[in-house]
Design an enzyme around this catalytic site. Structure first.
Site, mmCIF file in Angstrom:
data_model
loop_
_atom_site.group_PDB
_atom_site.id
_atom_site.type_symbol
_atom_site.label_atom_id
_atom_site.label_comp_id
_atom_site.label_asym_id
_atom_site.label_seq_id
_atom_site.Cartn_x
_atom_site.Cartn_y
_atom_site.Cartn_z
ATOM 1 C CD GLU A 266 -2.729 -0.655 2.754
ATOM 2 O OE1 GLU A 266 -2.798 0.511 3.201
ATOM 3 O OE2 GLU A 266 -3.248 -1.621 3.313
ATOM 4 C CD GLU A 314 -11.850 1.484 0.990
ATOM 5 O OE1 GLU A 314 -12.277 0.506 1.638
ATOM 6 O OE2 GLU A 314 -10.640 1.671 0.758
ATOM 7 C CE LYS A 317 -9.808 2.482 5.411
ATOM 8 N NZ LYS A 317 -8.500 2.195 4.787
ATOM 9 C CD GLU A 323 -7.041 6.049 7.368
ATOM 10 O OE1 GLU A 323 -7.238 5.180 6.497
ATOM 11 O OE2 GLU A 323 -5.935 6.207 7.907
#
Length: 382
Positions: A266, A314, A317, A323
């Site tokens: 990542e 997302e 998150k 995030e």
């Protein structure tokens, strides 16, 4: 030395190039070395997996990481030729460690049932497990059981760490695992060295930067420093990502892992929600990371297998707003940054195929500037 790493965790007016699907040639053969993208699903507004797989293929993304077995995604991947990193639920690790039969069932259900239609690259046991986590004593045992169940040299079994396991990282040559981490990571490194599997690492210069903005320059984190920032013996560093990676390589060497490879499982930069989290900075980071991954680091030059985080924003998150803003695409499938591929040697801006010396895109007039024959011209996007 203290570690410089911190535990982590509109559209851009100028077109940003994400050079996905890199083609690297070696003597006697051509090998596709693709930048991968993580497919996270902590959201309630994402397109269905069949559409996501189509997006990967349309954008030349040849490698994917998913964080747990998902039968709908696995079915959609059949015949796609996309190489896959698949994770194990953290809650399953203890059972897989203590029960070889459970590992056999897991492998049969989530791997062998999809062969050869799905191209599995790595199985990941544990994501960012810390040495003091309750799951930590079971990670290696689960890795060993899954490896034994596979009976395959093609699919490698590993785990994912974050950079908080380093106790020293500056300068990179002093990189070493912390005293707390050694009892956890050393046996794992020995297993990887024996099986020929790489260690996977989540590497986020963004979090290092925001935790120490007084010391770390933003340009150093974004790959845009005009000159050398850190000199370490014979090695020179112009970006934090390379320094981070070489600190990890140094740490591996100190525990018998000199021949263990590292995959960046990542790396990304948020486009909103926090310090320096903008579309411009995120686009710059992704663009430069993809370019940089072709060449490796001063300590280990050569192609560096890298996975961008992540395919989509997302919305579930957290807790930090950043995030929720790491996506290359919005959930409606619209890109934040323009994608291109080196396969056709052309850059794509809003449907325009232009020479690689293009300069800018005007989103209002949908015209693009190109330098042709020494003159700057504006042309219509089709």
């Amino acid at each position: 030395m203290a570690s410089i790493f911190e535990t982590r965790k509109k559209p851009f007016m100028a077109a940003i190039l994400l050079l996905l699907g890199l083609l690297i040639s070696s003597p006697g053969k051509s090998v596709a070395q693709s930048v991968g993208v993580c497919y996270g699903q902590i959201a309630n507004d994402l397109p269905p997996p069949t559409e996501v797989i189509a997006m990967y293929k349309a954008n030349g993304i040849e490698r994917m990481r998913i964080f747990n077995p998902n039968s709908e995604i696995l079915e959609a991947l059949r015949g796609s030729n996309i190489e896959l990193i698949i994770g194990v639920y953290n809650d399953d690790i203890e059972n897989l460690a203590n029960n070889a039969a459970a590992a056999n069932v897991w492998v049969q259900t989530n791997i062998k049932a999809y062969l050869p239609d799905v191209r599995f690259r790595y199985i990941v046991v544990g994501n960012e497990i810390k040495p003091n986590d309750p799951m930590a004593p079971y990670v290696l045992l689960a890795m060993q059981n899954i490896h034994a169940s596979l009976a395959s040299e093609e699919i490698k079994v590993s785990t994912v760490i974050d950079m908080s396991l380093l106790g020293s990282s500056y300068p990179p040559s002093t990189g070493s695992f912390s005293d707390v981490a050694t009892s956890y990571i050393n046996p794992i490194v020995a297993f990887l060295a024996t099986t020929g599997a790489p260690l996977l690492a989540n590497v986020y210069p963004y979090f290092s930067y925001i935790s120490n903005t007084q010391t770390i320059d933003l340009k150093y984190a974004l790959f845009t420093s005009p000159g050398v920032v850190v000199r370490d013996g014979n090695f020179e560093y112009q970006n934090l990502f390379a320094a981070s990676m070489d600190a990890l390589y140094s740490a591996l060497e100190k525990v018998g892992g000199a021949n263990v490879g590292v995959v960046v499982s990542e790396s990304g930069w948020p486009s909103a929600g926090g310090i320096a989290a903008t579309i411009e900075n995120a686009g710059t980071y992704y663009n430069n990371l993809i370019r940089y991954s072709k060449n490796g680091t001063p300590k280990r030059p050569g192609y560096l297998e890298t996975y961008l985080f992540a395919m989509f924003d997302e919305n579930q998150k957290g807790p930090e707003e950043t995030e929720r803003n790491f996506g290359l695409f919005f959930p409606n499938k619209q890109p934040k940054y323009q994608l291109t591929s080196l396969h056709d040697k052309k850059e794509i801006f809003y449907g325009c195929h232009v020479a690689t010396n293009s300069r800018a895109v005007d989103n209002q007039t949908r015209k693009i500037s190109c330098t042709i024959g020494g003159r700057m011209l504006w042309t219509d996007c089709q």
